[in-house]
Design a protein around this motif. Structure first.
Motif, PDB file in Angstrom:
ATOM      1  N   LEU A   1      38.852  39.401  34.844  1.00  0.00           N
ATOM      2  CA  LEU A   1      40.071  39.647  35.229  1.00  0.00           C
ATOM      3  C   LEU A   1      40.476  41.201  35.334  1.00  0.00           C
ATOM      4  O   LEU A   1      41.105  41.186  36.153  1.00  0.00           O
ATOM      5  CB  LEU A   1      40.926  39.795  33.885  1.00  0.00           C
ATOM      6  N   TYR A   2      39.862  42.177  35.020  1.00  0.00           N
ATOM      7  CA  TYR A   2      40.456  43.388  35.678  1.00  0.00           C
ATOM      8  C   TYR A   2      39.371  43.309  36.984  1.00  0.00           C
ATOM      9  O   TYR A   2      39.834  44.251  37.785  1.00  0.00           O
ATOM     10  CB  TYR A   2      39.307  44.047  34.566  1.00  0.00           C
ATOM     11  N   TRP A   3      38.106  43.033  37.094  1.00  0.00           N
ATOM     12  CA  TRP A   3      37.743  42.901  38.081  1.00  0.00           C
ATOM     13  C   TRP A   3      38.643  42.905  39.556  1.00  0.00           C
ATOM     14  O   TRP A   3      38.110  43.328  40.427  1.00  0.00           O
ATOM     15  CB  TRP A   3      36.509  42.231  38.427  1.00  0.00           C
ATOM     16  N   ILE A   4      39.552  42.177  39.566  1.00  0.00           N
ATOM     17  CA  ILE A   4      40.382  41.286  40.305  1.00  0.00           C
ATOM     18  C   ILE A   4      40.834  42.648  41.353  1.00  0.00           C
ATOM     19  O   ILE A   4      40.943  42.664  42.166  1.00  0.00           O
ATOM     20  CB  ILE A   4      41.620  40.647  39.712  1.00  0.00           C
ATOM     21  N   PHE A   5      40.517  44.004  40.130  1.00  0.00           N
ATOM     22  CA  PHE A   5      41.863  45.437  40.844  1.00  0.00           C
ATOM     23  C   PHE A   5      40.104  45.459  41.168  1.00  0.00           C
ATOM     24  O   PHE A   5      41.114  46.906  41.574  1.00  0.00           O
ATOM     25  CB  PHE A   5      42.492  45.487  39.806  1.00  0.00           C
TER      26      PHE A   5
END
Length: 440
Positions: A60-64
Motif C-alpha cells: 500500500l505504501y509502495w503506491i506512493f
C-alpha cells in the motif's frame, strides 16, 4: 545545498551513491530481525501474521513510491535552475502529500484491510493477528509515506548521508524495540508493530531536523509558491506518469511469478529464489541510479547539455561496472546462496538450472535501470510511461511466444527481454532529452 556548477567527477558520484548502497544493505536485516524475534514465541501463526501484515502495508505504501522519484527530479531541476524558493516549496509539497496520504490510510483502514484480506485470504488465526499488527502500524503511515518525499528532496541535493542516517536510525531503533517489546515485555505481534510505529515517526522527526533549513524564514510568499496551481499540476502529472510506469513494472514481476506457478510448485519456488538476485542487483545499483537522478536533474535545470551528458555517462560507468561484478558474483557464489535459501533438493536443482538467466540479468538490465535514473532526473516522465507501456506489451508478446516452446527457460528469456526492451526504448528517446536541455 549542492552547487550544481562544480565538476561531475567519479568521486562526486561515489559520494552520492555509497551511502545509498549502505542504506539499502540494511533493509533486509530488519525483516530478518522481525521474523527472528517473533519466531521465538513459538508457533507459525505469529510469524505468518507479521509477514503478511508487513507485505500488505508495504504494498500500500509502495503506491506512493513515486513521491521519492518525482521529488528528486523536480527538486534537482529547481536547484540547477537557481530557484531556491521552489526547492523549499517542493519540500513542503512532498511532505504534505505524504501526510495526507497516510492520514487517508488511517481513516479508511477498515475497508482497506478488508479488501486486502479478500484478495489474499489467510487462516482465521493469522488474519486476526495480522489485523492486530496492521491496526497499530497503520498509525505511522503519514510518517512512512512522508519519508519518501523527504528522501527524494535530500537525494536531489546530494545529501545521501542524511538519507543513510535516517534509515540507520529507523532500523536500529526498530531492532532495539523489537527485542524489548517482544522478548522483554511479551507484547507479541503488537510489540513488533509498536516498534515499527515508533521507529518510523522517529525517522521522520530526525529527517525534519536534518532538513531544518527549509523552515527558516517562512513567509507568505513561500506559502503562495507551495500552492502555486501551475506547479502543483506539473507535480501531479510527473507523479502520475511515474505511478503508471511503476504499476506496469510491478505487473511484469507479479505475472512472472503467476506464469511460473503454472509450471509447478518446484519451478515457482526456484523462480522466487532467483528473483531475490534481481532485487539484490537493483538495491546494489540504486546508489548510482540516484546519483544520475540528482546530477541529470541539476543539469536540466541549468540547461547544461554537457553537464547532463557527463552526469549520465559517469554514473553509467559505475553502474555497468557494478553489473559486471554482480554477474560474476552470481555465477561464482550463486549455487551456494541457492542452497542456503532453499533446502529442498528439487528446488535447489531447478534454481541452478535457471541460474545462467539470472547471471545475465544485471548486464541486460543495467541500461534500463540507469536510464530510469536519467529520465527521472530530467522529469521526462511521459517518455518513461510510454516506453514502459511498449516494453510491457513486448514482454507479454515474448511470454506468449517463448513460454509454450521453452517452458521456464522461455519465461526467463521473456523477463530478460523485458529488461532489454526497457533499456533500448529509453535509449531511443535520449537524444530528445538532450534537445530539451539545449533549448533556450
Amino acid at each position: 545545498m549542492a552547487d550544481p556548477t562544480y565538476g561531475i567527477t567519479h568521486k562526486r558520484v561515489l559520494s552520492i551513491a555509497l551511502p545509498i548502497v549502505i542504506s539499502n544493505a540494511t533493509v533486509p536485516l530488519l525483516g530478518a530481525v522481525d521474523t527472528g524475534v517473533i519466531g521465538q514465541l513459538g508457533g507459525a501463526a505469529p510469524i505468518g501474521a507479521v509477514g503478511i501484515g508487513a507485505i500488505i502495508l508495504g504494498a500500500l505504501y509502495w503506491i506512493f513510491g513515486f513521491l521519492r522519484m518525482g521529488t528528486v527530479g523536480l527538486t534537482s531541476q529547481a536547484l540547477g535552475g537557481g530557484e531556491p524558493q521552489e526547492v523549499r516549496a517542493l519540500f513542503f509539497r512532498s511532505i504534505g502529500i505524504g501526510v495526507l496520504a497516510g492520514t487517508a490510510f488511517i481513516t479508511f483502514q477498515i475497508p482497506i484491510f478488508a479488501g486486502a484480506f479478500w484478495i489474499a485470504p489467510a487462516s482465521a488465526e493469522v488474519e486476526g493477528l495480522a489485523r492486530a499488527y496492521m491496526s497499530i502500524r497503520v498509525w505511522s503511515a503519514p510518517a512512512a509515506i512522508a519519508i519518501y518525499g523527504l528522501s527524494g528532496w535530500l537525494i536531489a541535493q546530494e545529501r545521501t548521508r542524511a538519507v543513510l542516517m535516517v534509515q540507520l536510525f529507523m532500523n536500529v531503533t526498530n531492532i532495539i524495540l523489537d527485542f524489548w517489546f517482544v522478548l522483554g515485555l511479551g507484547l507479541g505481534v503488537e510489540g513488533v508493530a509498536a516498534a515499527t510505529l515508533i521507529a518510523e515517526w522517529g525517522g521522520l522527526g530526525l529527517g525534519l531536523y536534518l532538513c531544518r533549513q527549509a523552515f527558516r524564514g517562512l513567509a507568505l510568499s513561500l506559502w503562495q509558491q507551495i500552492v502555486n496551481r501551475r506547479r502543483l499540476i506539473h507535480m501531479m502529472q510527473v507523479n502520475g506518469d511515474i505511478l503508471i510506469r511503476s504499476v506496469l513494472l510491478q505487473a511484469g514481476f507479479v505475472s512472472f511469478l503467476f506464469f511460473g506457478a503454472e509450471l509447478g510448485d518446484v519451478t515457482l519456488a526456484a523462480n522466487q529464489v532467483l528473483l531475490q538476485f534481481v532485487y539484490l542487483a537493483s538495491y546494489a545499483m540504486d546508489g548510482f541510479v540516484f546519483a544520475a537522478e540528482s546530477l541529470v536533474g541539476q543539469a536540466m535545470g541549468a540547461r547544461a547539455v554537457a553537464q547532463l551528458r557527463r552526469g549520465a555517462s559517469v554514473t553509467a560507468v559505475w553502474a555497468f561496472g557494478s553489473a559486471l561484478v554482480l554477474a560474476a558474483g552470481f555465477w561464482i557464489v550463486g549455487p551456494f546462496v541457492i542452497d542456503v535459501m532453499a533446502k529442498d533438493p528439487a528446488v535447489q536443482a531447478a534454481a541452478r538450472l535457471y541460474l545462467p538467466h539470472m547471471v545475465a540479468a544485471p548486464l541486460l538490465g543495467a541500461l534500463a535501470w540507469m536510464l530510469d535514473g536519467v529520465f527521472i532526473g530530467a522529469t521526462r516522465t511521459q517518455d518513461m510511461r510510454n516506453m514502459m507501456i511498449l516494453s510491457f506489451l513486448g514482454y507479454c508478446g515474448l511470454v506468449l511466444l517463448l513460454l509454450p516452446s521453452f517452458g521456464n527457460h522461455g519465461l526467463w528469456m521473456a523477463m530478460n527481454g523485458f529488461f532489454i526492451l526497457r533499456g533500448v526504448s529509453l535509449a531511443v528517446r535520449y537524444p530528445a532529452l538532450e534537445r530539451v536541455a539545449a533549448a533556450p
